[in-house]
Design a protein around this motif. Structure first.
Motif, PDB file in Angstrom:
ATOM      1  N   ILE B  79       0.831  -1.209   0.000  1.00  0.00           N
ATOM      2  CA  ILE B  79       0.000   0.000   0.000  1.00  0.00           C
ATOM      3  C   ILE B  79       0.867   1.262   0.000  1.00  0.00           C
ATOM      4  O   ILE B  79       0.432   2.304  -0.470  1.00  0.00           O
ATOM      5  N   ILE B  81       4.112   1.122  -1.372  1.00  0.00           N
ATOM      6  CA  ILE B  81       4.894   1.041  -2.606  1.00  0.00           C
ATOM      7  C   ILE B  81       4.113   1.635  -3.770  1.00  0.00           C
ATOM      8  O   ILE B  81       4.645   2.419  -4.554  1.00  0.00           O
ATOM      9  N   VAL B  82       2.829   1.282  -3.878  1.00  0.00           N
ATOM     10  CA  VAL B  82       2.019   1.686  -5.029  1.00  0.00           C
ATOM     11  C   VAL B  82       2.051   3.205  -5.227  1.00  0.00           C
ATOM     12  O   VAL B  82       2.192   3.686  -6.352  1.00  0.00           O
ATOM     13  N   ILE B  85       6.071   4.666  -5.622  1.00  0.00           N
ATOM     14  CA  ILE B  85       6.812   4.304  -6.834  1.00  0.00           C
ATOM     15  C   ILE B  85       6.443   5.218  -7.993  1.00  0.00           C
ATOM     16  O   ILE B  85       7.206   5.345  -8.947  1.00  0.00           O
TER      17      ILE B  85
END
Lengths: 235, 152
Positions: B79, B81-82, B85
């Motif tokens: 949650i 990372i999304v 990134i």
């Protein structure tokens, strides 16, 4: 947990596990997370052996209960929209089930609540889209006026998408003829590019390309990129 | 880094997308820190001439940060990372690939397409490495949790 404990009805457990896996997939989670969630729910609620195979479009789950009978279920996934809070809540649910601090009824009720979790209301979503597209335009080398154009176009794009979603929910017949993500992205991308290029022609934007890049980040499947990462467990 | 304000834009952009993805307010600062780490390392590595490696380093750092945050707040790492990134996702590369092919410039399109593919591959590899590392480190605790169930 005592061995003589009465486990909930295996059919119900299977349905609960499949629903949990379906919700995380529909909310944009990786397939391995859906598989692990289903397996964790099953084994916490009396499954002797549970195997799950998930792809972004479906789940196959088989469950071998205390009564030594095998059951299985297939669920197709047709709608997907990012909701990280749902993923996080289902994750907590399977942790709690495993730790024993949550029983079957509690889990079923919590799953119902999780399914009701919606995104932020329209004004916050519009502001968020403007923040995201505007800052990314600056990040990709745009100037202030480019960022402003991107913020406006981005907010308009998200606004159109949300209004469209509400409209299709109101008119049930339209949802049956579901429009594909591909089509949505083409129309959205074209509209965004047109708006940014028009702003460039009108002299509002110095470098409309940076504005376009900022706006299409809304359509770029960042999720698909992270989900393309091979499942660490298989390494 | 060409401009220190870039870090601010990366953070604000990631926060905007985190909101769009329905992340709750208490989780958003963690995602923003991830985005700053990622963009900062990406910018520094790019300046020292490492094109594809910059994506790998940035993705691995974001992944590690998210895994650490995940252990502390007991939420899934992805949650964070999304959203974090997104600043290094090569959206510009994809756009240039398409633009060059629509303009009929094969050479330019292939060049941009190859760079974009390398970047996407490097990001995926960076995330996979950090995720595999965290699995390795927490493997014992997972195995301990999985074992005692099978007493029947």
């Amino acid at each position: 947990m005592p061995t003589s404990q009465a486990y909930p009805d295996p059919e119900e457990v299977l349905l609960l596990a499949a629903d949990a896996a379906r919700i995380v997939l529909e909310s944009g989670a990786e397939t391995y997370r859906a598989e692990e969630t289903a397996q964790a729910v099953c084994s916490a609620l009396g499954g002797v052996e549970a195997e799950c195979f998930a792809t972004p479009t479906g789940i196959i789950l088989s469950f071998f209960g205390q009564d030594a009978r095998v059951r299985s279920i297939v669920r197709r996934i047709s709608k997907r929209s990012m909701n990280l809070e749902r993923i996080s809540r289902v994750n907590k649910l399977s942790r709690d089930l495993y730790a024993g601090s949550l029983d079957f009824d509690g889990a079923a009720a919590e799953l119902g609540r999780i399914e009701q979790i919606a995104g932020y209301p329209l004004p916050i979503s519009l502001l968020a889209a403007a923040m995201g597209t505007g800052s990314f335009t600056l990040l990709f080398g745009g100037r202030w006026n480019d960022a402003l154009v991107a913020a406006l176009v981005g907010a308009a794009l998200v606004g159109a998408a949300l209004v469209g979603a509400v409209l299709s929910r109101l008119t049930k017949e339209l949802t049956r003829r579901r429009s594909s993500d591909f089509f949505t992205n083409i129309v959205g991308g074209a509209a965004a590019a047109l708006a940014c290029l028009a702003a460039g022609r009108l002299g509002l934007s110095t470098n409309p390309h940076t504005a376009i890049i900022g706006v299409i980040m809304l359509l770029v499947p960042g999720v698909a990129i992270t989900n393309a990462t091979p499942t660490p467990a298989t390494w | 880094m060409s401009h220190p304000l870039e870090l601010l834009w990366a953070a604000v952009g990631a926060m905007g997308f985190a909101l769009l993805f329905g992340l709750r307010p208490r989780d958003i600062p963690l995602a923003a820190i991830g985005a700053i780490l990622g963009w900062g390392s990406y910018a520094i590595a790019t300046e020292s001439g490492m094109a594809a490696a910059a994506y790998f380093i940035a993705a691995a750092l974001i992944g590690l940060w998210a895994e650490i945050a995940a252990v502390i707040v007991k939420k899934p790492a992805s949650i964070y990372i999304v959203s974090a990134i997104l600043p290094i996702v090569p959206g510009g590369g994809m756009y240039r690939t398409m633009l060059e092919s629509v303009n009929g410039n094969l050479q330019g399109s292939l060049q941009a397409g190859f760079e974009t593919l390398m970047a996407a591959g490097a990001i995926a590899a960076g995330l996979a490495v950090s995720s595999a590392l965290s699995r390795l480190l927490s493997f014992n605790s997972i195995a301990k949790r999985l074992k005692p169930r099978s007493k029947r």
